[in-house]
Design a protein around this motif. Sequence first.
Motif, PDB file in Angstrom:
ATOM      1  N   VAL A  32      42.652  62.693  13.926  1.00 25.06           N
ATOM      2  CA  VAL A  32      42.839  61.373  14.194  1.00 25.06           C
ATOM      3  C   VAL A  32      43.184  60.274  13.203  1.00 25.06           C
ATOM      4  O   VAL A  32      44.002  59.575  13.447  1.00 25.06           O
ATOM      5  CB  VAL A  32      41.231  60.932  15.047  1.00 25.06           C
ATOM      6  N   ALA A  33      42.490  60.809  11.697  1.00 27.57           N
ATOM      7  CA  ALA A  33      43.010  59.858  10.783  1.00 27.57           C
ATOM      8  C   ALA A  33      44.341  60.051  10.432  1.00 27.57           C
ATOM      9  O   ALA A  33      45.106  59.042   9.853  1.00 27.57           O
ATOM     10  CB  ALA A  33      42.213  60.467   9.555  1.00 27.57           C
ATOM     11  N   ALA A  34      45.126  61.152  10.834  1.00 26.03           N
ATOM     12  CA  ALA A  34      46.407  61.425  10.471  1.00 26.03           C
ATOM     13  C   ALA A  34      47.466  60.800  11.846  1.00 26.03           C
ATOM     14  O   ALA A  34      48.743  60.821  11.461  1.00 26.03           O
ATOM     15  CB  ALA A  34      46.762  62.678  10.538  1.00 26.03           C
ATOM     16  N   LEU A  35      46.865  60.227  12.758  1.00 23.55           N
ATOM     17  CA  LEU A  35      47.699  59.657  13.504  1.00 23.55           C
ATOM     18  C   LEU A  35      48.546  58.359  13.443  1.00 23.55           C
ATOM     19  O   LEU A  35      48.117  57.777  12.433  1.00 23.55           O
ATOM     20  CB  LEU A  35      46.904  59.356  14.962  1.00 23.55           C
ATOM     21  N   PRO A  36      49.479  58.173  13.958  1.00 23.69           N
ATOM     22  CA  PRO A  36      50.440  56.965  13.644  1.00 23.69           C
ATOM     23  C   PRO A  36      49.646  55.718  13.879  1.00 23.69           C
ATOM     24  O   PRO A  36      48.864  55.581  14.972  1.00 23.69           O
ATOM     25  CB  PRO A  36      51.592  57.168  14.257  1.00 23.69           C
ATOM     26  N   THR A  37      49.934  54.643  13.040  1.00 23.75           N
ATOM     27  CA  THR A  37      49.317  53.425  13.400  1.00 23.75           C
ATOM     28  C   THR A  37      50.294  52.420  14.430  1.00 23.75           C
ATOM     29  O   THR A  37      51.466  52.674  14.394  1.00 23.75           O
ATOM     30  CB  THR A  37      49.024  52.343  12.253  1.00 23.75           C
ATOM     31  N   HIS A  38      49.764  51.436  14.889  1.00 21.33           N
ATOM     32  CA  HIS A  38      50.445  50.739  15.913  1.00 21.33           C
ATOM     33  C   HIS A  38      50.454  49.250  15.093  1.00 21.33           C
ATOM     34  O   HIS A  38      49.431  48.799  14.405  1.00 21.33           O
ATOM     35  CB  HIS A  38      49.581  50.366  17.249  1.00 21.33           C
ATOM     36  N   PRO A  39      51.586  48.427  14.990  1.00 19.31           N
ATOM     37  CA  PRO A  39      51.788  47.392  14.646  1.00 19.31           C
ATOM     38  C   PRO A  39      50.615  46.202  14.910  1.00 19.31           C
ATOM     39  O   PRO A  39      50.400  45.419  13.982  1.00 19.31           O
ATOM     40  CB  PRO A  39      53.216  46.973  14.796  1.00 19.31           C
ATOM     41  N   GLU A  40      50.075  46.246  15.934  1.00 24.57           N
ATOM     42  CA  GLU A  40      49.091  45.243  16.763  1.00 24.57           C
ATOM     43  C   GLU A  40      48.029  45.721  16.603  1.00 24.57           C
ATOM     44  O   GLU A  40      46.869  45.161  16.117  1.00 24.57           O
ATOM     45  CB  GLU A  40      49.675  44.430  17.857  1.00 24.57           C
ATOM     46  N   LEU A  41      47.648  46.976  17.160  1.00 26.79           N
ATOM     47  CA  LEU A  41      46.256  47.564  17.418  1.00 26.79           C
ATOM     48  C   LEU A  41      45.715  48.210  16.284  1.00 26.79           C
ATOM     49  O   LEU A  41      44.660  48.630  16.266  1.00 26.79           O
ATOM     50  CB  LEU A  41      46.505  48.494  18.656  1.00 26.79           C
TER      51      LEU A  41
END
Length: 408
Positions: free
Chosen positions: A241-250
Amino acid sequence: MSGERHTDDEATELTSRLVGTESTDPGAFEGPIEEFVHTWLQGRRMRAGSLAGSIQIEELEALPGRRCLRALIPAAGTSDTANGPADLTFLCHLDTVRVGAGWSEDTPAFSPVLRDGELYGRGSCDMKGGLACALLAFSDALDEVGRRGSLPGRSLAIVCTVDEEDEMRGSEAAIRAGWLGATGWVLDTEPTDGRARGSHKGRTWYVIDMHGVTAHASTPWRGADAIAAMAEAVCRIRGAVAALPTHPELGRSTVTFGQVKGGYSPYVVPDECHVTIDMRLVPPTGSSDAEKIVRNACAAAEAAVPGTHADVRCTGDRPPIELDPASPLLTALARASEEDWGETPATDVFTGYTDSAVVAGTCGNPTCLSYGPGSLEVAHKPNEHVPVADLARVRAVLSRLAANTLWG
């Protein structure tokens, strides 16, 4: 009185009466407060004058003994056939979390106290203050129906749900009943710190039961350590989960292991371990990705600790919601706030999951928002409180939003 910070005695008094009616979940549940709101709406219906008979009030038993409630001002020409979602729905939940420890003696949970511009009590912020504002905005619309002597061009509803603080089965029942759906604007009155919040991380829940084989702790190779295998799975899930991509807003996806149970003696190899998992996911990560993460982690754990076996269950799956910046509801809310309060609310994410998010995710409705009095920072906490100035602001803005929508 645009922009002026004032109080609204009617909103403060109604919030106080709602706070004084316990509706904890689990606990007292929603029966008494649903009866109170139902009676209140029945009385207010008469403000529509000769059209009072056109105002619909109905109940829906979502769970045994637990009723949702809807009041509807139908659009002109639909008074006898007003089925399906309203053009604008105020969505409010009736339940609160349980009281919990840490309350001060001078701010009891169910005897509301007004002090230094704050109204204290369980649910004052989440969300009986918002419920009071929505009820009064609905009442203001009834006044306008009575004054005009005609129904509006568009419809308005207030939907009050049960079980929001648990599994949100009230909003699901309201969807099944056709009260909420893919069409119509939906605004819940959760505490939003003066902002319009429409984006939500997804909420996916899992339970893992890891099975092993008991043995004496002095000869652990004769058994299969279920807790050791679960530790392997937990670490792998956390890393994935820590390696998942981030979202610009969330922002980032997160995972919490809320409950772990296992073993029964320090000198016995444990043959069972149970863990609950709460994943808060952001796009582009979805349910299928979460399933792969959990199952791959369990397979690796079984390989690392031979003789163990994992049973995996998904116990809840809510998709992430992204706010459409061109949402007509957002535009209408901004206009109402500017006209009646002299300011445009900023937009932000909602860090939890709300009834309106259930509507957005289940029905694919792009016009769902949260906007209500109080701060997320004090929701669910001891000595919960809501600023009375917030009650005044939200009641005024919701009333203006309804007026503009129905007759604008």
